[in-house]
Design a protein around this motif. Structure first.
Motif, mmCIF file in Angstrom:
data_model
loop_
_atom_site.group_PDB
_atom_site.id
_atom_site.type_symbol
_atom_site.label_atom_id
_atom_site.label_comp_id
_atom_site.label_asym_id
_atom_site.label_seq_id
_atom_site.Cartn_x
_atom_site.Cartn_y
_atom_site.Cartn_z
ATOM 1 N N LEU A 49 53.080 -23.025 -10.115
ATOM 2 C CA LEU A 49 52.030 -22.085 -10.490
ATOM 3 C C LEU A 49 52.443 -20.642 -10.191
ATOM 4 O O LEU A 49 52.254 -19.740 -11.025
ATOM 5 C CB LEU A 49 50.732 -22.424 -9.761
ATOM 6 C CG LEU A 49 49.538 -21.551 -10.092
ATOM 7 C CD1 LEU A 49 49.111 -21.762 -11.538
ATOM 8 C CD2 LEU A 49 48.387 -21.848 -9.159
ATOM 9 N N PHE A 50 53.035 -20.413 -9.024
ATOM 10 C CA PHE A 50 53.536 -19.068 -8.694
ATOM 11 C C PHE A 50 54.591 -18.622 -9.700
ATOM 12 O O PHE A 50 54.619 -17.477 -10.133
ATOM 13 C CB PHE A 50 54.134 -19.028 -7.292
ATOM 14 C CG PHE A 50 53.115 -19.034 -6.197
ATOM 15 C CD1 PHE A 50 51.909 -18.399 -6.325
ATOM 16 C CD2 PHE A 50 53.370 -19.681 -5.001
ATOM 17 C CE1 PHE A 50 50.975 -18.406 -5.324
ATOM 18 C CE2 PHE A 50 52.446 -19.711 -3.985
ATOM 19 C CZ PHE A 50 51.246 -19.067 -4.150
ATOM 20 N N PHE A 51 55.465 -19.545 -10.061
ATOM 21 C CA PHE A 51 56.500 -19.198 -11.036
ATOM 22 C C PHE A 51 55.877 -18.817 -12.370
ATOM 23 O O PHE A 51 56.304 -17.856 -13.013
ATOM 24 C CB PHE A 51 57.476 -20.361 -11.202
ATOM 25 C CG PHE A 51 58.630 -20.042 -12.091
ATOM 26 C CD1 PHE A 51 59.725 -19.354 -11.592
ATOM 27 C CD2 PHE A 51 58.627 -20.389 -13.428
ATOM 28 C CE1 PHE A 51 60.793 -19.027 -12.408
ATOM 29 C CE2 PHE A 51 59.685 -20.076 -14.256
ATOM 30 C CZ PHE A 51 60.775 -19.393 -13.745
ATOM 31 N N LEU A 54 60.697 -20.594 -2.358
ATOM 32 C CA LEU A 54 59.796 -21.551 -1.713
ATOM 33 C C LEU A 54 60.130 -22.970 -2.137
ATOM 34 O O LEU A 54 60.153 -23.892 -1.314
ATOM 35 C CB LEU A 54 58.346 -21.213 -2.049
ATOM 36 C CG LEU A 54 57.276 -22.120 -1.456
ATOM 37 C CD1 LEU A 54 57.331 -22.085 0.060
ATOM 38 C CD2 LEU A 54 55.904 -21.714 -1.951
ATOM 39 N N TYR A 55 60.439 -23.155 -3.407
ATOM 40 C CA TYR A 55 60.802 -24.482 -3.898
ATOM 41 C C TYR A 55 62.089 -24.976 -3.232
ATOM 42 O O TYR A 55 62.181 -26.140 -2.827
ATOM 43 C CB TYR A 55 60.962 -24.432 -5.417
ATOM 44 C CG TYR A 55 61.311 -25.755 -6.023
ATOM 45 C CD1 TYR A 55 60.374 -26.778 -6.092
ATOM 46 C CD2 TYR A 55 62.586 -25.992 -6.518
ATOM 47 C CE1 TYR A 55 60.697 -28.003 -6.642
ATOM 48 C CE2 TYR A 55 62.911 -27.212 -7.071
ATOM 49 C CZ TYR A 55 61.968 -28.209 -7.128
ATOM 50 O OH TYR A 55 62.292 -29.422 -7.660
ATOM 51 N N LEU A 56 63.070 -24.097 -3.088
ATOM 52 C CA LEU A 56 64.321 -24.498 -2.440
ATOM 53 C C LEU A 56 64.098 -24.869 -0.980
ATOM 54 O O LEU A 56 64.676 -25.835 -0.477
ATOM 55 C CB LEU A 56 65.357 -23.378 -2.542
ATOM 56 C CG LEU A 56 66.015 -23.209 -3.900
ATOM 57 C CD1 LEU A 56 66.905 -21.971 -3.902
ATOM 58 C CD2 LEU A 56 66.826 -24.432 -4.253
ATOM 59 N N VAL A 57 63.259 -24.116 -0.295
ATOM 60 C CA VAL A 57 62.974 -24.432 1.105
ATOM 61 C C VAL A 57 62.283 -25.788 1.210
ATOM 62 O O VAL A 57 62.590 -26.591 2.095
ATOM 63 C CB VAL A 57 62.114 -23.316 1.746
ATOM 64 C CG1 VAL A 57 61.543 -23.756 3.074
ATOM 65 C CG2 VAL A 57 62.940 -22.057 1.921
ATOM 66 N N LEU A 58 61.377 -26.069 0.283
ATOM 67 C CA LEU A 58 60.670 -27.352 0.308
ATOM 68 C C LEU A 58 61.611 -28.514 0.030
ATOM 69 O O LEU A 58 61.436 -29.606 0.575
ATOM 70 C CB LEU A 58 59.536 -27.347 -0.709
ATOM 71 C CG LEU A 58 58.337 -26.488 -0.337
ATOM 72 C CD1 LEU A 58 57.354 -26.434 -1.486
ATOM 73 C CD2 LEU A 58 57.672 -27.028 0.906
ATOM 74 N N LEU A 71 71.225 -21.072 0.720
ATOM 75 C CA LEU A 71 70.978 -20.623 -0.659
ATOM 76 C C LEU A 71 69.815 -19.645 -0.720
ATOM 77 O O LEU A 71 69.857 -18.643 -1.439
ATOM 78 C CB LEU A 71 70.691 -21.819 -1.558
ATOM 79 C CG LEU A 71 71.885 -22.655 -1.986
ATOM 80 C CD1 LEU A 71 71.423 -23.901 -2.729
ATOM 81 C CD2 LEU A 71 72.808 -21.846 -2.857
ATOM 82 N N VAL A 72 68.762 -19.919 0.032
ATOM 83 C CA VAL A 72 67.591 -19.034 0.023
ATOM 84 C C VAL A 72 67.946 -17.678 0.628
ATOM 85 O O VAL A 72 67.542 -16.637 0.105
ATOM 86 C CB VAL A 72 66.405 -19.692 0.760
ATOM 87 C CG1 VAL A 72 65.299 -18.689 1.016
ATOM 88 C CG2 VAL A 72 65.878 -20.851 -0.058
#
Length: 111
Positions: A8-10, A39-43, A72-73
């Protein structure tokens, strides 16, 4: 659920980039898309109950979070900062030259 929030943020950022006419809003949309991806990568790298990825000599190894996604983040944050600085400097130059931040007006003015 939280993965859906990332998506949704994206989408909010993508909406800002594709629909808005103001350069500052477009830059903010680009930033929101970057934050959503971070945020997706951290998750992806998160593991429930996982510890930090450093083995100490007197401890037994246990589940750890993935350090690759964290690296990566961090790299992404640095690249995103440089990209945002470049976009803001271009927006300032466009404003100085055309006296507007509206991309449709800038497109019509040419010169």
């Amino acid at each position: 659920m939280i993965y859906a929030m990332c998506f949704l943020f994206f989408l909010v950022g993508l909406y800002g980039v594709l629909v808005k006419r103001n350069l500052i809003k477009i830059i903010l949309g680009s930033g929101i898309m970057g934050y959503a991806l971070n945020l997706y990568l951290v998750l992806i790298g998160y593991r429930e109950g996982g510890g930090f990825p450093i083995h100490l000599p007197d401890e037994t190894p246990k589940a750890m979070v993935d350090p690759l996604t964290q690296a990566l983040v961090l790299t992404s944050i640095v690249i995103e900062l440089a990209t945002t600085a470049l976009l803001v400097s271009l927006a300032i130059k466009i404003y100085q030259h055309y006296q507007t931040l509206d991309i449709h007006a800038v497109r019509r003015l040419k010169g």
